[in-house]
Design an enzyme around this catalytic site. Structure first.
Site, mmCIF file in Angstrom:
data_model
loop_
_atom_site.group_PDB
_atom_site.id
_atom_site.type_symbol
_atom_site.label_atom_id
_atom_site.label_comp_id
_atom_site.label_asym_id
_atom_site.label_seq_id
_atom_site.Cartn_x
_atom_site.Cartn_y
_atom_site.Cartn_z
ATOM 1 N N ASP A 46 0.842 -1.196 0.000
ATOM 2 C CA ASP A 46 0.000 0.000 0.000
ATOM 3 C C ASP A 46 0.879 1.249 0.000
ATOM 4 O O ASP A 46 2.110 1.173 0.058
ATOM 5 C CB ASP A 46 -1.046 -0.041 1.121
ATOM 6 C CG ASP A 46 -0.469 0.172 2.514
ATOM 7 O OD1 ASP A 46 0.671 0.654 2.640
ATOM 8 O OD2 ASP A 46 -1.191 -0.137 3.473
ATOM 9 N N LYS A 68 -5.370 1.786 -0.926
ATOM 10 C CA LYS A 68 -6.356 2.849 -0.820
ATOM 11 C C LYS A 68 -5.701 3.991 -0.086
ATOM 12 O O LYS A 68 -4.974 3.802 0.858
ATOM 13 C CB LYS A 68 -7.577 2.376 -0.042
ATOM 14 C CG LYS A 68 -8.064 1.036 -0.543
ATOM 15 C CD LYS A 68 -9.455 0.898 -0.984
ATOM 16 C CE LYS A 68 -10.514 1.640 -0.360
ATOM 17 N NZ LYS A 68 -11.788 1.442 -1.062
ATOM 18 N N MET A 183 -5.510 9.122 10.545
ATOM 19 C CA MET A 183 -6.278 9.749 9.453
ATOM 20 C C MET A 183 -7.098 10.931 9.973
ATOM 21 O O MET A 183 -8.267 11.102 9.604
ATOM 22 C CB MET A 183 -7.197 8.706 8.786
ATOM 23 C CG MET A 183 -6.418 7.595 8.127
ATOM 24 S SD MET A 183 -7.432 6.258 7.488
ATOM 25 C CE MET A 183 -7.650 5.240 8.929
HETATM 26 N N1 SAH Z 1 -2.219 0.097 9.461
HETATM 27 C C1 SAH Z 1 -1.588 1.386 9.726
HETATM 28 C C2 SAH Z 1 -2.592 2.509 9.681
HETATM 29 C C3 SAH Z 1 -3.204 2.719 8.319
HETATM 30 S S1 SAH Z 1 -4.351 4.037 8.297
HETATM 31 C C4 SAH Z 1 -0.857 1.328 11.062
HETATM 32 O O1 SAH Z 1 -1.042 0.375 11.824
HETATM 33 O O2 SAH Z 1 -0.069 2.230 11.342
HETATM 34 C C5 SAH Z 1 -3.364 5.338 7.663
HETATM 35 C C6 SAH Z 1 -3.035 6.330 8.743
HETATM 36 O O3 SAH Z 1 -2.032 5.805 9.606
HETATM 37 C C7 SAH Z 1 -2.460 7.645 8.250
HETATM 38 O O4 SAH Z 1 -3.480 8.518 7.804
HETATM 39 C C8 SAH Z 1 -1.812 8.150 9.512
HETATM 40 O O5 SAH Z 1 -2.766 8.648 10.417
HETATM 41 C C9 SAH Z 1 -1.261 6.872 10.107
HETATM 42 N N2 SAH Z 1 0.140 6.632 9.723
HETATM 43 C C10 SAH Z 1 0.642 5.532 9.161
HETATM 44 N N3 SAH Z 1 1.981 5.634 8.997
HETATM 45 C C11 SAH Z 1 2.326 6.848 9.482
HETATM 46 C C12 SAH Z 1 3.545 7.548 9.610
HETATM 47 N N4 SAH Z 1 4.719 7.036 9.213
HETATM 48 N N5 SAH Z 1 3.507 8.785 10.149
HETATM 49 C C13 SAH Z 1 2.361 9.335 10.592
HETATM 50 N N6 SAH Z 1 1.178 8.708 10.483
HETATM 51 C C14 SAH Z 1 1.153 7.475 9.954
#
Ligand code: SAH
Length: 260
Positions: A46, A68, A183
């Protein structure tokens, strides 16, 4: 593959491994995640997976972006699951690689359910979720003994693209001393209004962490009342985490990480 004093499970042909890649820093991959990268025939990742992680894939592997991403044109979820099923049906070792943890706001459960329904063997490899590991790279613990004995992880973006309404905002805002929002930028003004209406104080500490655990990491410390203006002034962009609560105050002493 990996030279370890114990065996890792074989990546069987015709199966899918659903793997979390962590928030950014490739050093945060698990051994199983690295094992999967070294063994996969086809990697479908992704938009959040760090390019340094993808560079660890076997040279012969096909690496394909499919994910997505709120607000951007991207693959439909059914297209992604169809693709996983088709490739596994061809006898390939398929690695579905997701940012953070696949089972935390990552649509991993939907993909695993589709694989289960299709009778495709799969394995789930948890990753370090951004709301814990990413915050740690900003010097913000999810919990600390003197500040909070509970933490809530909340998505700012429900399945319909709106601010989620499947839980009691007032109860959560009253009950969770620390709240971590994934998000959260899209509907930031509405979320802040909800939290204030539920009784959170405008002078409560808040922080936004963008691109956590990557060389582009950016952190803005503010208050709940100052969040909307701070995000606009600093022109903060996703991916970003929002954290609300007293743990933010620990960053003054715990801001340990310097990107190379
Ligand atoms: N499965 C992922 C989350 C996916 S939803 C997890 O466990 O981290 C996507 C959201 O995750 C982004 O909009 C943001 O809020 C957060 N996110 C993921 N990676 C990030 C990063 N390196 N820095 C800041 N926010 C992050």
């Amino acid at each position: 593959m990996l030279d370890l004093p114990f065996d890792l499970p074989p990546f069987e042909a015709g199966t899918v491994w659903l793997v979390g890649a962590g928030p950014g820093d490739p050093g945060l991959l698990s051994l199983l995640a690295l094992h999967a990268l070294r063994g996969a025939d086809h990697v479908i990742h992704d938009a959040l997976v760090d390019p340094r992680v993808l560079a660890l894939a076997r040279a012969e592997a096909v690496v394909e972006a499919m994910g997505k991403r709120g607000g951007q044109s991207s693959a439909r979820q059914s297209d992604i699951t169809d693709r996983l099923i088709t490739l596994a049906g061809q006898g390939l070792r398929v690695l579905r690689l997701k940012g953070g943890d696949p089972f935390v706001f990552g649509r991993g459960p939907e993909e695993a359910l589709a694989l289960a329904d299709a009778g495709i063997g799969f394995r789930v490899v948890p990753g370090i979720t951004a709301g814990i590991g990413g915050l740690a790279y900003a010097g913000i613990p999810a919990t600390a003994r003197d500040t909070n004995s509970a933490v809530a992880f909340v998505t700012g973006h429900g399945a319909d693209g709106e601010i989620p309404d499947g839980f009691d905002w007032d109860a959560l805002a009253k009950g969770a001393p620390v709240m971590v929002f994934y998000m959260g930028l899209k509907h930031l003004d509405r979320m802040v209004a909800r939290l204030l209406a539920a009784g959170r104080r405008p002078d409560e500490l808040a922080a936004v962490v963008c691109d956590a655990a990557t060389p582009q990491q950016k952190v803005v410390e503010t208050t709940l009342g100052g969040l909307v203006a701070a995000v606009a002034t600093a022109e903060l962009k996703p991916p970003a985490l929002l954290v609300l609560g007293a743990v933010v105050g620990l960053r003054a002493r715990l801001d340990w990480w310097r990107p190379q």
